[in-house]
Scaffold this active site. Structure first.
Site, mmCIF file in Angstrom:
data_model
loop_
_atom_site.group_PDB
_atom_site.id
_atom_site.type_symbol
_atom_site.label_atom_id
_atom_site.label_comp_id
_atom_site.label_asym_id
_atom_site.label_seq_id
_atom_site.Cartn_x
_atom_site.Cartn_y
_atom_site.Cartn_z
ATOM 1 N N SER A 1 0.835 -1.201 0.000
ATOM 2 C CA SER A 1 0.000 0.000 0.000
ATOM 3 C C SER A 1 0.873 1.256 0.000
ATOM 4 C CB SER A 1 -0.979 -0.057 1.172
ATOM 5 O OG SER A 1 -2.094 0.760 0.934
ATOM 6 N N ASP B 1 -9.937 -5.577 -3.486
ATOM 7 C CA ASP B 1 -9.020 -4.590 -2.902
ATOM 8 C C ASP B 1 -9.534 -3.157 -3.097
ATOM 9 O OD1 ASP B 1 -5.357 -4.702 -3.127
ATOM 10 O OD2 ASP B 1 -6.665 -3.275 -2.057
ATOM 11 N N HIS C 1 -7.337 -6.047 0.512
ATOM 12 C CA HIS C 1 -6.112 -5.262 0.583
ATOM 13 C C HIS C 1 -4.942 -6.012 1.200
ATOM 14 C CE1 HIS C 1 -4.296 -1.356 0.111
ATOM 15 N NE2 HIS C 1 -4.102 -1.161 1.397
#
Ligand SMILES: N=C(O)[C@@H]1CCCN1
Length: 297
Positions: A107, A247, A274
């Site tokens: 991320s 996600d 995610h």
């Protein structure tokens, strides 16, 4: 399996790290770069499993949270991409691996790893960009699209508190968790290591609020206009892109990494959101180990 912890002096602060495995191994050491910004290493702890492939796996808590120095009193402008790039360089130097290493950026950690990679460091031999935005305006647009599939009352609660600036309210937090259960981690209950990171962010949201904002989808911090799309062609390191079918980092968000980094490969984990490293832990670890094995030479 050897495990050792330590701190890296970083200016007048210090950065906590943990090494799982042996840094003397001939296999590429893997540095895990967590997200947030302002998360902790806990929610990506599962990636220590990669050490079973005979390589060292290094986790660290970026400055501002976890077991590294907390700085709640500094101005928001203190928290910059350049700061965290310098911290990563300090970690690599302290561990003696700046000449040969791999990164797994998750991320925000993928954003930071990409910022590191476009500068073409000679020691970066392999790069995993997992669940990462390539441009925050697209991230926000996609998050707002996903929000429109939430129950009407949840949407109303989110919008009302964002408009009123009351995003610390328990109602807003509870409504945001409905989004998170669909697009951040779909396991129920969340594994303890995931919960630990969110508790740490609740306890000290300094970095997250300064650079991102109150939630994954209400981005009002200094990163809100960030993009790396036009620089991705500069990446020279072999790159493996990862995302989840559910996600918040949707295919539209992630695609530029796969399309613009020369030779990049991309896998979408069909049962994940995610956190494929948690939601499909064995398969994700196996895929990462296979990728790294191809670049240990
Ligand atoms: N979970 C993360 O790191 C995301 C990336 C951009 C805002 N938070």
């Amino acid at each position: 399996m050897q495990v050792r912890e330590g701190h890296v002096p970083f200016g007048e602060h210090r950065t906590w790290y943990r090494v799982t495995g042996d840094l003397a191994s001939p296999r590429l050491p893997l540095v895990v770069v967590h997200g947030g910004p302002g998360c902790t290493h806990d929610y990506v702890d599962a990636l220590k499993d990669v050490a079973a492939s005979g390589r060292a796996v290094i986790h660290y808590d970026q400055l501002g949270n976890g077991r590294s120095t907390h700085l709640p009193e500094v101005p928001a402008s203190f928290w910059t991409v350049e700061l965290f790039l310098a911290e990563l360089d300090a970690l690599l130097g302290h561990l003696g691996i700046a000449g040969r290493y791999a990164l797994y950026g998750q991320s925000w950690g993928g954003m930071l790893s990409a910022e590191h990679a476009v500068r073409r460091p000679a020691g970066l031999k392999a790069l995993v960009i997992a669940n990462s935005p390539s441009a925050m305006p697209v991230w926000v647009a996609e998050a707002n699209r996903l929000r429109r599939d939430l129950p009407e009352d949840v949407q109303r609660t989110l919008l009302a508190h964002e408009a009123a600036g009351t995003t610390a309210s328990p109602d807003y937090v509870a409504a945001s968790r409905v989004f998170y259960a669909r697009h951040v981690c779909r396991l129920d209950p969340w594994p303890p290591e995931v919960t630990r990171t969110f508790e740490a962010m609740d306890a000290d949201p300094t970095v997250y609020l300064a650079m991102n904002g109150p939630t994954e989808f209400h981005v009002i911090g200094s990163l809100k206009d960030w993009t790396i799309v036009d620089r991705l062609h500069q990446v020279m390191a072999p790159t493996f892109v990862i995302s989840g079918r559910h996600d918040e980092a949707t295919p539209l968000v992630v695609a530029p990494y796969a399309e613009r980094i020369p030779g990049a490969t991309w896998r979408i984990f069909e049962h994940s959101s995610h956190m494929p490293h948690v939601e499909e832990r064995a398969d994700c670890v196996e895929a990462v180990c296979a990728f790294l094995a191809g670049h240990d030479g």
